[in-house]
Design a protein around this motif. Structure first.
Motif, short mmCIF file in Angstrom:
data_model
loop_
_atom_site.label_atom_id
_atom_site.label_comp_id
_atom_site.label_asym_id
_atom_site.label_seq_id
_atom_site.Cartn_x
_atom_site.Cartn_y
_atom_site.Cartn_z
N LYS A 24 0.84 -1.21 0.00
CA LYS A 24 0.00 0.00 0.00
C LYS A 24 0.87 1.25 0.00
O LYS A 24 0.59 2.21 -0.71
N ASP A 25 1.94 1.22 0.81
CA ASP A 25 2.88 2.34 0.82
C ASP A 25 3.51 2.54 -0.56
O ASP A 25 3.72 3.67 -1.00
N ALA A 26 3.81 1.44 -1.25
CA ALA A 26 4.42 1.52 -2.59
C ALA A 26 3.50 2.25 -3.56
O ALA A 26 3.98 3.03 -4.40
N ILE A 27 2.21 2.01 -3.46
CA ILE A 27 1.25 2.69 -4.35
C ILE A 27 1.20 4.18 -4.03
O ILE A 27 1.17 5.01 -4.94
N ILE A 28 1.26 4.53 -2.75
CA ILE A 28 1.29 5.94 -2.34
C ILE A 28 2.57 6.61 -2.83
O ILE A 28 2.55 7.74 -3.33
N ILE A 29 3.69 5.89 -2.73
CA ILE A 29 4.98 6.42 -3.22
C ILE A 29 4.90 6.68 -4.72
O ILE A 29 5.37 7.71 -5.21
N ARG A 30 4.32 5.75 -5.45
CA ARG A 30 4.17 5.91 -6.90
C ARG A 30 3.40 7.18 -7.23
O ARG A 30 3.79 7.96 -8.09
N ASN A 51 7.97 13.29 1.23
CA ASN A 51 7.21 12.12 1.68
C ASN A 51 7.89 10.82 1.24
O ASN A 51 7.96 9.86 2.00
N ILE A 52 8.37 10.80 0.00
CA ILE A 52 9.05 9.61 -0.53
C ILE A 52 10.31 9.33 0.29
O ILE A 52 10.57 8.19 0.69
N LEU A 53 11.09 10.37 0.53
CA LEU A 53 12.34 10.21 1.28
C LEU A 53 12.06 9.74 2.71
O LEU A 53 12.78 8.88 3.23
N MET A 54 11.02 10.27 3.33
CA MET A 54 10.68 9.86 4.70
C MET A 54 10.27 8.39 4.74
O MET A 54 10.63 7.67 5.66
N LYS A 55 9.51 7.94 3.74
CA LYS A 55 9.12 6.52 3.69
C LYS A 55 10.37 5.64 3.59
O LYS A 55 10.45 4.61 4.25
N GLY A 56 11.32 6.05 2.76
CA GLY A 56 12.55 5.29 2.61
C GLY A 56 13.38 5.25 3.89
O GLY A 56 13.98 4.23 4.21
N LEU A 57 13.39 6.37 4.61
CA LEU A 57 14.13 6.42 5.88
C LEU A 57 13.45 5.56 6.94
O LEU A 57 14.10 4.83 7.67
N ASP A 58 12.13 5.68 7.02
CA ASP A 58 11.37 5.00 8.07
C ASP A 58 11.18 3.50 7.82
O ASP A 58 11.03 2.74 8.77
N LYS A 59 11.15 3.11 6.56
CA LYS A 59 10.84 1.72 6.21
C LYS A 59 11.87 1.16 5.23
O LYS A 59 11.67 1.19 4.02
N PRO A 60 12.98 0.64 5.76
CA PRO A 60 14.07 0.15 4.90
C PRO A 60 13.63 -0.88 3.85
O PRO A 60 14.22 -0.93 2.77
N ALA A 89 15.01 13.32 -8.00
CA ALA A 89 14.51 12.35 -7.01
C ALA A 89 15.56 11.27 -6.75
O ALA A 89 15.81 10.89 -5.60
N MET A 90 16.20 10.80 -7.82
CA MET A 90 17.24 9.78 -7.68
C MET A 90 18.39 10.32 -6.82
O MET A 90 18.87 9.63 -5.91
N CYS A 91 18.83 11.54 -7.10
CA CYS A 91 19.92 12.14 -6.34
C CYS A 91 19.55 12.29 -4.87
O CYS A 91 20.36 12.00 -3.98
N MET A 92 18.31 12.71 -4.61
CA MET A 92 17.86 12.86 -3.23
C MET A 92 17.81 11.51 -2.52
O MET A 92 18.22 11.40 -1.36
N CYS A 93 17.33 10.49 -3.21
CA CYS A 93 17.28 9.16 -2.61
C CYS A 93 18.69 8.66 -2.28
O CYS A 93 18.95 8.17 -1.18
N CYS A 94 19.61 8.81 -3.25
CA CYS A 94 20.99 8.35 -3.03
C CYS A 94 21.64 9.09 -1.86
O CYS A 94 22.47 8.51 -1.16
N GLY A 95 21.26 10.33 -1.65
CA GLY A 95 21.81 11.10 -0.55
C GLY A 95 21.12 10.86 0.78
O GLY A 95 21.59 11.31 1.82
N THR A 96 20.01 10.14 0.76
CA THR A 96 19.21 9.94 1.97
C THR A 96 19.28 8.53 2.51
O THR A 96 19.36 8.32 3.72
N PHE A 97 19.24 7.53 1.62
CA PHE A 97 19.29 6.13 2.08
C PHE A 97 19.91 5.25 1.00
O PHE A 97 19.84 5.55 -0.18
N LEU A 98 20.52 4.17 1.46
CA LEU A 98 21.17 3.21 0.56
C LEU A 98 20.18 2.14 0.11
O LEU A 98 19.25 1.81 0.85
N PRO A 99 20.40 1.58 -1.07
CA PRO A 99 19.61 0.41 -1.46
C PRO A 99 20.09 -0.81 -0.67
O PRO A 99 21.11 -0.74 0.01
#
Length: 126
Positions: A24-30, A51-60, A89-99
């Motif tokens: 459900k979170d994935a659909i919201i992220i999309r 919101n996307i970055l916070m989801k990634g931080l909160d839910k690995p 968005a990609m740059c922000m994700c890479c700077g916020t959390f690792l895959p």
């Protein structure tokens, strides 16, 4: 259609196998990603990226899904402005959390492949 090609529609399921709540979170992220990139008209696009970055931080367990969704929106994207936002968005994700360890080589190869590109895509990938 290829699974990892740009779409302007909101997904009905996640790209990776996730439990029900994370799916459900994935659909919201999309939806947030489409709004941030300008593929869907939504209010306050900057907060959507947050919101996307916070989801990634909160839910690995969502991190690979987030990276895949961004990659999907960057592949065959016909709109330069949308693609530029996708790279932001990609740059922000890479700077916020690792895959995850399982996904990091795929992500690295995707980005390295795009380093050779012209224009904004190559600039952001580098």
């Amino acid at each position: 259609k290829k699974m990892l090609s740009w779409q302007s529609t909101i997904a009905t399921k996640s790209l990776v196998e996730l439990d029900k709540d994370l799916a459900k979170d994935a659909i919201i992220i999309r939806k947030s990603l489409l709004g941030y990139m300008g593929d869907k008209q939504m209010a306050f696009p900057e907060t959507l990226a947050q919101n996307i970055l916070m989801k990634g931080l909160d839910k690995p367990k969502l991190r690979d899904e987030i990276y895949l969704q961004v990659i999907k929106q960057l592949c065959d994207n016909p709109k330069p402005e949308s693609a530029a936002k996708g790279w932001q968005a990609m740059c922000m994700c890479c700077g916020t959390f690792l895959p995850s360890m399982d996904f990091e080589k795929y992500l690295l190869n995707f980005i390295l492949d795009k380093c050779q590109s012209e224009g904004a895509e190559g600039f952001f990938a580098r």
